[in-house]
Design a protein around this motif. Structure first.
Motif, mmCIF file in Angstrom:
data_model
loop_
_atom_site.group_PDB
_atom_site.id
_atom_site.type_symbol
_atom_site.label_atom_id
_atom_site.label_comp_id
_atom_site.label_asym_id
_atom_site.label_seq_id
_atom_site.Cartn_x
_atom_site.Cartn_y
_atom_site.Cartn_z
ATOM 1 N N VAL A 1 0.821 -1.020 0.129
ATOM 2 C CA VAL A 1 -0.041 -0.009 0.074
ATOM 3 C C VAL A 1 0.976 1.253 0.052
ATOM 4 O O VAL A 1 0.579 2.342 -0.813
ATOM 5 N N LEU A 2 1.799 1.397 0.803
ATOM 6 C CA LEU A 2 2.726 2.410 0.821
ATOM 7 C C LEU A 2 3.589 2.621 -0.322
ATOM 8 O O LEU A 2 3.695 3.821 -0.938
ATOM 9 N N LYS A 3 3.758 1.493 -0.984
ATOM 10 C CA LYS A 3 4.570 1.697 -2.608
ATOM 11 C C LYS A 3 3.683 2.207 -3.437
ATOM 12 O O LYS A 3 4.099 3.131 -4.277
ATOM 13 N N ALA A 4 2.503 2.010 -3.583
ATOM 14 C CA ALA A 4 1.365 2.480 -4.203
ATOM 15 C C ALA A 4 1.095 3.869 -4.130
ATOM 16 O O ALA A 4 0.820 4.530 -5.098
ATOM 17 N N LEU A 5 0.779 4.266 -2.767
ATOM 18 C CA LEU A 5 0.741 5.555 -2.450
ATOM 19 C C LEU A 5 2.003 6.328 -2.966
ATOM 20 O O LEU A 5 1.819 7.683 -3.486
ATOM 21 N N ALA A 6 3.029 5.894 -2.823
ATOM 22 C CA ALA A 6 4.159 6.862 -3.225
ATOM 23 C C ALA A 6 4.155 7.063 -4.664
ATOM 24 O O ALA A 6 4.532 8.296 -5.206
ATOM 25 N N ALA A 7 3.907 5.777 -5.593
ATOM 26 C CA ALA A 7 4.035 5.965 -6.576
ATOM 27 C C ALA A 7 2.772 6.899 -7.407
ATOM 28 O O ALA A 7 3.086 7.585 -8.377
ATOM 29 N N THR A 8 1.514 6.685 -6.919
ATOM 30 C CA THR A 8 0.447 7.403 -7.270
ATOM 31 C C THR A 8 0.574 8.869 -7.067
ATOM 32 O O THR A 8 0.301 9.920 -7.881
ATOM 33 N N LEU A 9 1.075 9.172 -5.743
ATOM 34 C CA LEU A 9 1.401 10.600 -5.326
ATOM 35 C C LEU A 9 2.728 11.230 -5.695
ATOM 36 O O LEU A 9 2.747 12.525 -5.341
ATOM 37 N N GLN A 10 3.521 10.353 -6.302
ATOM 38 C CA GLN A 10 4.751 10.772 -6.636
ATOM 39 C C GLN A 10 5.656 11.099 -5.497
ATOM 40 O O GLN A 10 6.285 12.600 -5.601
ATOM 41 N N LEU A 11 5.805 10.445 -4.659
ATOM 42 C CA LEU A 11 6.291 10.761 -3.331
ATOM 43 C C LEU A 11 7.530 9.842 -3.086
ATOM 44 O O LEU A 11 7.734 8.807 -3.720
ATOM 45 N N GLU A 12 8.390 10.091 -1.804
ATOM 46 C CA GLU A 12 9.676 9.317 -1.674
ATOM 47 C C GLU A 12 9.227 8.556 -0.318
ATOM 48 O O GLU A 12 8.863 9.101 0.576
ATOM 49 N N LEU A 13 9.349 7.209 -0.189
ATOM 50 C CA LEU A 13 9.363 6.383 0.952
ATOM 51 C C LEU A 13 10.751 6.502 1.461
ATOM 52 O O LEU A 13 11.673 5.825 1.024
ATOM 53 N N VAL A 14 10.834 6.918 2.820
ATOM 54 C CA VAL A 14 12.212 7.025 3.401
ATOM 55 C C VAL A 14 12.048 6.176 4.705
ATOM 56 O O VAL A 14 10.982 6.392 5.677
ATOM 57 N N TYR A 15 12.871 5.154 4.705
ATOM 58 C CA TYR A 15 12.776 4.010 5.716
ATOM 59 C C TYR A 15 14.107 4.455 6.943
ATOM 60 O O TYR A 15 15.163 4.260 6.638
ATOM 61 N N ARG A 16 13.727 4.913 7.958
ATOM 62 C CA ARG A 16 14.525 4.945 8.932
ATOM 63 C C ARG A 16 14.903 3.743 9.514
ATOM 64 O O ARG A 16 15.966 3.242 9.715
ATOM 65 N N THR A 17 13.921 2.839 9.602
ATOM 66 C CA THR A 17 14.002 1.428 9.827
ATOM 67 C C THR A 17 12.688 0.667 9.132
ATOM 68 O O THR A 17 11.804 1.424 8.478
ATOM 69 N N ARG A 18 12.736 -0.574 9.047
ATOM 70 C CA ARG A 18 11.669 -0.962 8.494
ATOM 71 C C ARG A 18 10.203 -0.617 9.229
ATOM 72 O O ARG A 18 9.157 -1.198 8.591
ATOM 73 N N TYR A 19 10.280 -0.401 10.414
ATOM 74 C CA TYR A 19 9.095 -0.110 11.279
ATOM 75 C C TYR A 19 8.852 1.353 11.234
ATOM 76 O O TYR A 19 7.747 1.898 11.522
ATOM 77 N N TRP A 20 9.912 2.430 10.974
ATOM 78 C CA TRP A 20 9.620 3.899 10.943
ATOM 79 C C TRP A 20 9.907 4.210 9.688
ATOM 80 O O TRP A 20 10.792 4.262 8.930
ATOM 81 N N ILE A 21 8.871 4.605 9.033
ATOM 82 C CA ILE A 21 8.576 4.991 7.475
ATOM 83 C C ILE A 21 7.759 6.404 7.423
ATOM 84 O O ILE A 21 6.912 6.636 8.073
ATOM 85 N N THR A 22 8.788 6.944 6.545
ATOM 86 C CA THR A 22 8.219 8.484 6.317
ATOM 87 C C THR A 22 7.729 8.592 4.891
ATOM 88 O O THR A 22 8.710 8.464 3.845
ATOM 89 N N LEU A 23 6.673 9.442 4.372
ATOM 90 C CA LEU A 23 6.610 9.692 3.070
ATOM 91 C C LEU A 23 6.934 11.236 2.924
ATOM 92 O O LEU A 23 6.538 12.013 3.562
ATOM 93 N N LYS A 24 7.763 11.333 1.884
ATOM 94 C CA LYS A 24 8.185 12.695 1.827
ATOM 95 C C LYS A 24 7.966 13.227 0.318
ATOM 96 O O LYS A 24 7.828 12.342 -0.598
#
Length: 322
Positions: free
Chosen positions: A294-317
């Motif tokens: 879902v996060l990858k789909a949101l990033a692709a659709t909204l043209q955003l970047e997924l930033v993984y501080r860890t696999r549990y702490w994720i930020t969309l930028k």
């Protein structure tokens, strides 16, 4: 402000829940591996865990029966219940530099002290003594108090779909924002930090609001929302609100920040977005058991970047432009 007080309530709750689960299931190797991953995911997890261990060690060295009641030895399954431990824990603290940061906080401990509660990514169906059926969303907690005169439930957190059992005793659901009196019904209650919702699908519900003389009657097919502002307008109830029962999130022009809040109930960690994109609108149907996709789909659709501080702490930028 001390370091211990700065520990987020969510992290403290997770640490307590891990401590209880590991103590009750000390031979569960899979659980221990999951705990180890949680511990290594964030330095704040390690801080919260060290505080709990420090409290346990401090109390183990004391001779008072009261303090010994909350030490590691108190986890004899035949002698101590989870609720007993939490009630005792509510009177002690997380140690920090010789000072005490009190955990006696209803908002922090009450969900774990509830009669019924679910964790992250966990849903549950419960049938109560009177035949009332309760479907619980993730991170939900409620308690039950039945007597010869009435049936009384308290929703402490989360989402529930309630189908009331046939019984001559009045039924009342207490929430922080109103008391709900169902009239032979199936209804949905959603509770968040600053907003709440009641939707009625069968029968009707009387909404008893503090400082209002007359109850608000919500009939089948309608819903009403509550926020920090005055009561919202009565609107048609939406079946999509119950999609989580099929492990689906239906977003209809929702802000990205709200979507991430919903997804976080099914993610063992933190989902955040940059404030500059928090109001980006999202529409679609998303599986709650496949958060990474879902996060990858949101990033692709909204043209955003997924930033993984860890696999549990994720930020969309926002995507960085070269």
């Amino acid at each position: 402000m001390s370091e211990a007080i700065q520990i987020e309530q969510k992290i403290a709750l997770e640490a307590i829940e891990w401590y209880l689960s590991l103590s009750e299931r000390d031979d569960d190797h899979v659980l221990r591996q999951q705990w180890q991953k949680w511990l290594e995911a964030d330095a704040r997890h390690q801080l919260a865990w060290s505080r709990i261990e420090q409290v346990n060690n401090e109390l183990s060295s004391l001779s008072s029966p009261l303090t010994r009641a909350v030490t590691h030895q108190s986890f004899d399954k035949a002698a101590k219940s989870r609720r007993h431990f939490l009630q005792s824990l509510a009177g002690i603290a997380i140690v920090s530099g010789g000072s005490w940061a009190l955990l006696k906080n209803d908002a922090l401990l009450s969900p774990l002290m509830a009669d019924y509660h679910t964790g992250t990514a966990e849903t549950r169906q419960v049938t109560l003594a009177d035949g009332t059926h309760v479907y619980m969303n993730a991170n939900t907690a409620f308690s039950v108090q039945y007597s010869e005169q009435q049936r009384y439930l308290t929703l402490l957190a989360g989402d529930v779909v309630i189908t009331t059992g046939k019984d001559s005793r009045p039924f009342l659901l207490h929430t922080p924002w109103a008391d709900l009196q169902p009239l032979g019904t199936r209804f949905y209650v959603r509770q968040r930090d600053n907003a709440a919702l009641v939707a009625v699908y069968e029968g009707a519900v009387n909404v008893l609001i503090q400082n209002k003389i007359s109850p608000l009657l919500i009939k089948a097919g309608h819903q009403v929302s509550f926020t920090d502002d005055p009561l919202g307008s009565i609107m048609p109830a939406r079946d999509e609100a119950l999609a989580w029962q099929q492990h689906i999130l239906v977003a209809d022009n929702l802000p990205l920040a709200d979507v991430l809040t919903e997804l976080e109930n099914y993610h063992h960690g933190w989902l955040r977005c940059d404030p500059s994109i928090a109001d980006r609108r999202v529409s679609g149907t998303y599986p709650l058991n496949k958060i990474d996709q879902v996060l990858k789909a949101l990033a692709a659709t909204l043209q955003l970047e997924l930033v993984y501080r860890t696999r549990y702490w994720i930020t969309l930028k926002p995507q960085q432009t070269s």
